[in-house]
Design a protein around this motif. Sequence first.
Motif, PDB file in Angstrom:
ATOM      1  N   LEU A 141       0.834  -1.204   0.000  1.00 51.35           N
ATOM      2  CA  LEU A 141       0.000   0.000   0.000  1.00 51.35           C
ATOM      3  C   LEU A 141       0.873   1.260   0.000  1.00 51.35           C
ATOM      4  O   LEU A 141       0.609   2.212  -0.742  1.00 51.35           O
ATOM      5  N   GLY A 142       1.938   1.258   0.788  1.00 48.84           N
ATOM      6  CA  GLY A 142       2.867   2.398   0.786  1.00 48.84           C
ATOM      7  C   GLY A 142       3.501   2.597  -0.579  1.00 48.84           C
ATOM      8  O   GLY A 142       3.685   3.731  -1.042  1.00 48.84           O
ATOM      9  N   ASP A 143       3.807   1.501  -1.269  1.00 51.98           N
ATOM     10  CA  ASP A 143       4.371   1.583  -2.610  1.00 51.98           C
ATOM     11  C   ASP A 143       3.368   2.201  -3.586  1.00 51.98           C
ATOM     12  O   ASP A 143       3.731   3.054  -4.402  1.00 51.98           O
ATOM     13  N   ARG A 144       2.121   1.795  -3.484  1.00 51.01           N
ATOM     14  CA  ARG A 144       1.081   2.364  -4.367  1.00 51.01           C
ATOM     15  C   ARG A 144       0.886   3.852  -4.080  1.00 51.01           C
ATOM     16  O   ARG A 144       0.686   4.652  -5.016  1.00 51.01           O
ATOM     17  N   ARG A 145       0.958   4.249  -2.826  1.00 46.72           N
ATOM     18  CA  ARG A 145       0.823   5.672  -2.470  1.00 46.72           C
ATOM     19  C   ARG A 145       2.002   6.481  -3.010  1.00 46.72           C
ATOM     20  O   ARG A 145       1.829   7.583  -3.553  1.00 46.72           O
ATOM     21  N   ALA A 146       3.210   5.951  -2.872  1.00 49.57           N
ATOM     22  CA  ALA A 146       4.387   6.651  -3.388  1.00 49.57           C
ATOM     23  C   ALA A 146       4.316   6.786  -4.907  1.00 49.57           C
ATOM     24  O   ALA A 146       4.603   7.855  -5.466  1.00 49.57           O
ATOM     25  N   ASN A 147       3.902   5.726  -5.587  1.00 48.86           N
ATOM     26  CA  ASN A 147       3.812   5.778  -7.044  1.00 48.86           C
ATOM     27  C   ASN A 147       2.682   6.670  -7.537  1.00 48.86           C
ATOM     28  O   ASN A 147       2.820   7.344  -8.565  1.00 48.86           O
ATOM     29  N   ALA A 148       1.571   6.711  -6.818  1.00 51.49           N
ATOM     30  CA  ALA A 148       0.480   7.623  -7.192  1.00 51.49           C
ATOM     31  C   ALA A 148       0.971   9.072  -7.102  1.00 51.49           C
ATOM     32  O   ALA A 148       0.670   9.905  -7.978  1.00 51.49           O
ATOM     33  N   THR A 149       1.755   9.367  -6.072  1.00 49.81           N
ATOM     34  CA  THR A 149       2.305  10.714  -5.889  1.00 49.81           C
ATOM     35  C   THR A 149       3.312  11.024  -6.996  1.00 49.81           C
ATOM     36  O   THR A 149       3.284  12.100  -7.598  1.00 49.81           O
ATOM     37  N   LYS A 150       4.192  10.080  -7.286  1.00 49.03           N
ATOM     38  CA  LYS A 150       5.185  10.258  -8.354  1.00 49.03           C
ATOM     39  C   LYS A 150       4.488  10.498  -9.687  1.00 49.03           C
ATOM     40  O   LYS A 150       4.853  11.424 -10.429  1.00 49.03           O
ATOM     41  N   ASN A 151       3.501   9.682 -10.003  1.00 47.59           N
ATOM     42  CA  ASN A 151       2.808   9.814 -11.283  1.00 47.59           C
ATOM     43  C   ASN A 151       2.101  11.159 -11.415  1.00 47.59           C
ATOM     44  O   ASN A 151       2.071  11.757 -12.495  1.00 47.59           O
ATOM     45  N   TYR A 152       1.554  11.661 -10.323  1.00 43.61           N
ATOM     46  CA  TYR A 152       0.876  12.960 -10.363  1.00 43.61           C
ATOM     47  C   TYR A 152       1.897  14.070 -10.645  1.00 43.61           C
ATOM     48  O   TYR A 152       1.661  14.932 -11.494  1.00 43.61           O
ATOM     49  N   LEU A 153       3.031  14.037  -9.920  1.00 39.48           N
ATOM     50  CA  LEU A 153       4.064  15.052 -10.150  1.00 39.48           C
ATOM     51  C   LEU A 153       4.599  14.976 -11.574  1.00 39.48           C
ATOM     52  O   LEU A 153       4.821  16.012 -12.219  1.00 39.48           O
TER      53      LEU A 153
END
Length: 180
Positions: free
Chosen positions: A123-135
């Motif tokens: 879940l932490g990985d998905r949150r980090a990647n969602a943030t990366k993809n948005y930026l």
Amino acid sequence: MRVDALKLVLVAGLVATAACSKKKEDLPPPPPPPAQAPAPVEAPPAAPTGAVTSTVVPGSVADFVAQAGSDRVFFAYDSYELDEAARATLDKQAAWLARYPNVRMTIEGHADERGTREYNLALGDRRANATKNYLAAKGVDAGRIATISYGKERPAVQGSDEESYAQNRRAVTALSGAAS
């Protein structure tokens, strides 16, 4: 022998007298008189009341947090979707990152203590990647962004209540290469 002894005593007395007499030594000059204390210097006038003086260095981590409002975004329970508040924060982060293209970052994904270690790491990985993809969608070069998941291993707040959980469900933008 008496005469020799007498001469010997006289010579010894003269030698002793000569050894005790001192020549006047050359002494160093006396120290100069103490200088007068300098006149007191007036302190500069105080800044007017209400004036703001900033100690934040442009391009620093403190500048990033001040300009973006936060270095972290928060998530709902068991979710990695960015809500309106998270997108607003990330928009400000993207604008700051556009001004400092040499700054690299690591997006840290976190979860609250509920769930298994493995589930929370994912879940932490998905949150980090969602943030990366948005930026990245906002123009930040994805090559500047690394991601890592800490799952529930690094809570921001200790506690087993909803308020603590909410603070621990987050993604943090950690800068590297920013000014100190």
